[in-house]
Design an enzyme around this catalytic site. Sequence first.
Site, PDB file in Angstrom:
ATOM      1  N   ASP A 172      -0.615  -4.232   5.509  1.00  0.00           N
ATOM      2  CA  ASP A 172      -1.560  -4.041   4.406  1.00  0.00           C
ATOM      3  C   ASP A 172      -2.708  -3.148   4.892  1.00  0.00           C
ATOM      4  OD1 ASP A 172      -3.472  -4.279   2.468  1.00  0.00           O
ATOM      5  OD2 ASP A 172      -3.350  -6.466   2.310  1.00  0.00           O
ATOM      6  N   ARG A 201       0.642   0.192  -0.833  1.00  0.00           N
ATOM      7  CA  ARG A 201       1.951   0.386  -0.201  1.00  0.00           C
ATOM      8  C   ARG A 201       3.072   0.663  -1.195  1.00  0.00           C
ATOM      9  NH1 ARG A 201       1.675  -5.153   2.855  1.00  0.00           N
ATOM     10  NH2 ARG A 201       0.473  -5.554   0.970  1.00  0.00           N
ATOM     11  N   CYS A 244       4.417  -4.809  -3.417  1.00  0.00           N
ATOM     12  CA  CYS A 244       3.464  -5.250  -2.389  1.00  0.00           C
ATOM     13  C   CYS A 244       2.521  -6.255  -3.048  1.00  0.00           C
ATOM     14  CB  CYS A 244       2.725  -4.061  -1.771  1.00  0.00           C
ATOM     15  SG  CYS A 244       1.793  -3.069  -2.955  1.00  0.00           S
TER      16      CYS A 244
HETATM   17  P1  4NP Z   1      -1.332  -3.269  -1.424  1.00  0.00           P
HETATM   18  O1  4NP Z   1      -2.817  -3.399  -0.801  1.00  0.00           O
HETATM   19  O2  4NP Z   1      -0.772  -4.657  -1.487  1.00  0.00           O
HETATM   20  O3  4NP Z   1      -0.608  -2.388  -0.446  1.00  0.00           O
HETATM   21  O4  4NP Z   1      -1.511  -2.641  -2.785  1.00  0.00           O
HETATM   22  C1  4NP Z   1      -3.764  -4.288  -1.292  1.00  0.00           C
HETATM   23  C2  4NP Z   1      -4.450  -4.002  -2.446  1.00  0.00           C
HETATM   24  C3  4NP Z   1      -5.404  -4.884  -2.912  1.00  0.00           C
HETATM   25  C4  4NP Z   1      -5.671  -6.045  -2.210  1.00  0.00           C
HETATM   26  C5  4NP Z   1      -4.966  -6.332  -1.063  1.00  0.00           C
HETATM   27  C6  4NP Z   1      -4.024  -5.464  -0.601  1.00  0.00           C
HETATM   28  N1  4NP Z   1      -6.668  -6.928  -2.692  1.00  0.00           N
HETATM   29  O5  4NP Z   1      -6.950  -7.927  -2.003  1.00  0.00           O
HETATM   30  O6  4NP Z   1      -7.256  -6.698  -3.753  1.00  0.00           O
END
Ligand code: 4NP
Length: 169
Positions: A132, A21, A15
Site C-alpha cells: 500500500d 494500486r 485493492c
Molecule cells: P489503495 O491505497 O488501496 O492502493 O487505493 C489506499 C487508498 C486509500 C487508503 C488506503 C490505501 N485510505 O486509508 O483511505
Amino acid sequence: MEQNPKKPYRILFVCLGNICRSPAAEGIMRQLVADAGQEQAVCLDSAGTYGGHAGELPDARMRAHAARRGYRLTHRSRPVTTDDFWAFDCIVGMDDMNVANLRRLAPDVETERKVVRMTDFSLRLSVDHVPDPYYSGSDGFEQVLDILEDACAGLLQHLLAPGGPLSRI
Ligand code: 4NP
C-alpha cells in the site's frame, strides 16, 4: 477452458481504496492488452474493498507517477459488489488483506475460486504482495508501478498461454 471468442474475459483488480494500486494495475494491463492486440478479448475494471473514496479519480500522486510511464489513469473509485463475483472471470487482489476480504465477500465456493493474488503472476520480481503506497513517499509509488508492470506482463502471458483463457487451442 476455451473462452467463447465473442465473450471477453473479464478481470477485476481490487485493492483497499481503489485510488492507488488497483486503478494503476487496470491502466497498465489496459496498455499491455492493447499492445498485444487483445482489446476485444479482455474486459478490465477495478474496485476497492473500502468504499470511502467512491467517485474519486486515482490519487494525484499515483496519476503523476503513472503518467511519467505513459499511463493515463481515469478510473473512478467504486466499492466491490456481490454482483462483481458473478460478472468477472478473475478477481485480482493486491495484498493478503484484499484477498482475505474478497474471499469473505464471495457469495459461494465457485466465485471464491476466482480470487487470486496479483503477485502470483510476477515474472522477474520476487515479491508476495503489492504494498500500500498511500502513506509512503515517491519511492513507494515507483515500487508499486515496478511490481505491477512485472505482474501484469505475467498475467498477460498466463491469458495467452496454450490452454489459457485467451488461447484458441
Ligand atoms: P489503495 O491505497 O488501496 O492502493 O487505493 C489506499 C487508498 C486509500 C487508503 C488506503 C490505501 N485510505 O486509508 O483511505
